[in-house]
Design an enzyme around this catalytic site. Structure first.
Site, PDB file in Angstrom:
ATOM      1  CB  ALA A   1      -0.919  -0.005   1.214  1.00 50.51           C
TER       2      ALA A   1
ATOM      3  NE  ARG B   1      -2.249   4.874 -14.227  1.00 53.47           N
ATOM      4  CZ  ARG B   1      -2.333   3.615 -14.665  1.00 53.47           C
ATOM      5  NH1 ARG B   1      -3.047   3.330 -15.744  1.00 53.47           N
ATOM      6  NH2 ARG B   1      -1.727   2.640 -14.010  1.00 53.47           N
TER       7      ARG B   1
ATOM      8  CE  LYS C   1      -3.568   2.462  -6.424  1.00 58.10           C
ATOM      9  NZ  LYS C   1      -3.111   1.731  -7.624  1.00 58.10           N
TER      10      LYS C   1
ATOM     11  CD  GLN D   1       8.459   0.269  -1.417  1.00 55.99           C
ATOM     12  OE1 GLN D   1       7.229   0.346  -1.493  1.00 55.99           O
ATOM     13  NE2 GLN D   1       9.177  -0.395  -2.315  1.00 55.99           N
TER      14      GLN D   1
ATOM     15  CG  ASP E   1      -4.585  -1.601  -6.533  1.00 55.18           C
ATOM     16  OD1 ASP E   1      -4.286  -2.804  -6.340  1.00 55.18           O
ATOM     17  OD2 ASP E   1      -4.266  -0.970  -7.557  1.00 55.18           O
TER      18      ASP E   1
ATOM     19  CG  ASN F   1     -50.183  15.750  18.657  1.00 60.27           C
ATOM     20  OD1 ASN F   1     -50.308  14.849  17.847  1.00 60.27           O
ATOM     21  ND2 ASN F   1     -50.277  17.031  18.313  1.00 60.27           N
TER      22      ASN F   1
END
Length: 497
Positions: A15, A21, A28, A81, A111, A385
């Site tokens: 991930a 894009r 994402k 990472q 994804d 009421n």
């Protein structure tokens, strides 16, 4: 659902990518899809692995992704990472963060939100029963453009996986694609990861090359073909995200219909995967059920309804309304055009009608607020009421205060209950009143001024207007009627009357 037998397992979810894009400030994997993020769906599917540890490789906007993981999967370990050098590099970092991992390592792309837990379980079972070094999930697709191809040997075994940018013209014709979902033997995976190179078009370490290295070394490498190709679909842009959303909505709707729920127009019904719906409930068109919403057996919801984290009791009705973190009791009625804000709580058979807004308030059993009212910070007793155009005035500009209306009390139309105030059980409030003091049980509160009539005001102050002309005609008609009455003749009289 296939249940895999317990043994040592590790899940790695990839991930770290930016998802350029998507053209979004949001990573994402954090884009939402029917009640979960993309990575949330993948983690839900990964639960079938019954893993001892789950590692999620994060990179782009790592802090944001890590914060989300702490909410939805606090046991998962984020692995950074910092620079993305390929899927092989990502898995190598994950394995370094889990040096004691043994047995089966399941690797999933972050994804693929339509992946089912059953498919993950089947992949693991096939891998472990065969004693394979690696097993790859594949699918046959009509258009493999952009996807890695499965290259098989002369006897049908997996020879290697080729990324499209590195594929030959002949290889690009292959329609069996790599889903980016794998099961590995931990020891053999570590050995293959140590041999990866960046000798490819992207200059990255490909995890697919680890599969190829194992196959080339003669290690047993298996292929598990997905029964449903949609489970392998990833998401690279908003168009693909919308397609996945539609596919998932269809799957969810079909599941509920087969479970005994009537969905009158599935094309306009959107139900999050986190929602629960009871048997014989009816969901009408243009309805969205989101978050932790529950709908009881035999309830009717829609058309034109949005419910977010809201519970609807058995046999209740919600029509053309919007509710957020509200509770609708059994047999209660809401709408049309009502708005239930957080902590609106309707007991059984209560009614909130047309153009009524309720916030942080409790309505007792059978209590009614039929139309054109605002109820904020209130407790309304059973069978009370509340007349049309009643306002619970809860805010003085500094603080919120509560109003209590007792059992079977009656509040007349166009009244303002100015908190803090209490209307006792069985008490009445006259129409048009502004109540600032407590009303004892069984008492009547009336605060409106006495009516004053000024004869001839329109003719003297609004001469020449349509109102003045209408008043003149009415006066003339009244004089004529009076003349007929005085003569003893009533218009319309006949001998037979």
């Amino acid at each position: 659902m296939l249940v895999v037998q317990p043994r040592s397992r590790t899940v790695v979810v990839l991930a770290a990518g930016e998802g350029k894009r998507m053209k979004s400030d949001l990573p994402k994997v954090l884009h939402p899809l029917l009640g979960r993020t993309l990575v949330g769906h993948v983690l839900a599917a990964a639960s079938a692995a019954a893993a001892e540890q789950t590692l999620v490789v994060v990179g782009h906007r790592a802090e944001q992704v890590t914060a989300h993981l702490s909410e939805i999967a606090p046991a998962a370990l984020p692995v950074l990472q910092a620079e993305q050098h390929g899927t092989g590099h990502a898995v190598r970092l994950a394995m370094a963060a889990a040096p004691d991992a043994t047995g089966t390592v399941v690797v999933l792309n972050g994804d693929v939100p339509l992946l089912r837990p059953e498919t993950v379980a089947e992949l693991i079972a096939a891998h472990e029963s065969a004693g394979a070094a690696a097993t790859v999930l594949t699918a046959e697709v009509a258009d493999p453009t952009g996807l890695g191809r499965i290259v098989r040997d002369a006897v049908g075994g997996l020879e290697r996986i080729v990324e499209e940018r590195d594929a030959s013209t002949e290889q690009r014709r292959i329609r069996e694609i790599n889903a980016g979902i794998y099961a590995f033997d931990a020891v053999r995976l570590r050995d293959a990861l140590g041999k990866l190179t960046t000798d490819n078009d992207q200059g990255e370490e490909y995890l697919t090359d680890a599969v190829g290295l194992l196959a080339a070394a003669g290690a047993p490498v298996g292929v598990h073909v997905a029964d449903d190709v949609t489970e392998t679909l990833g998401c690279n842009d908003r168009v693909e995200l919308a397609r996945l959303r539609r596919l998932l909505a269809d799957r969810v709707n079909e599941g509920w219909m087969r479970a005994g729920v009537s969905i009158l127009d599935p094309a306009t019904t959107w139900i999050d995967v986190t929602v629960d719906v009871g048997r014989d409930a009816v969901i009408d068109q243009n309805t969205q059920l989101r978050g932790a919403t529950t709908v009881g057996a035999g309830a009717s919801v829609g058309p034109d309804v949005t419910l977010i984290d809201t519970s609807v009791g058995p046999a209740a009705t919600v029509l053309r309304s919007h509710a957020v973190r509200a509770r609708v009791g059994a047999g209660a009625s809401v709408g049309p055009y009502a708005y239930l804000r957080p902590d609106a709580d309707l007991a059984e058979r209560a009614k909130v009608g047309t153009f009524v807004e309720v916030k942080n308030s409790q309505l007792g059993a059978g209590a009614k607020v039929p139309h054109l009212s605002y109820v904020g910070d209130a407790t309304i007793g059973a069978r009370a009421n509340i007349g049309a155009a009643t306002i619970f005035v809860n805010y003085d500009g500094v603080r919120k205060s509560r109003t209590t209306v007792g059992e079977a009390a009656f509040v007349g139309c166009d009244s303002s209950l100015i908190a803090p105030v209490e209307i006792g059980a069985g008490a009445y409030v006259g129409a048009g009143s502004a109540v600032t003091k407590d009303v004892p049980p069984g008492a009547l509160a009336v605060t409106r001024a006495s009516q004053r009539v000024v004869e001839g005001w329109v003719q003297s102050r609004r001469a020449g207007t349509p109102a003045a002309e209408a008043a003149r005609r009415a006066a003339a008609d009244g004089e004529a009627a009076h003349h007929h009455d005085a003569s003893g003749t009533v218009p319309g009289d006949t001998a037979t009357d």
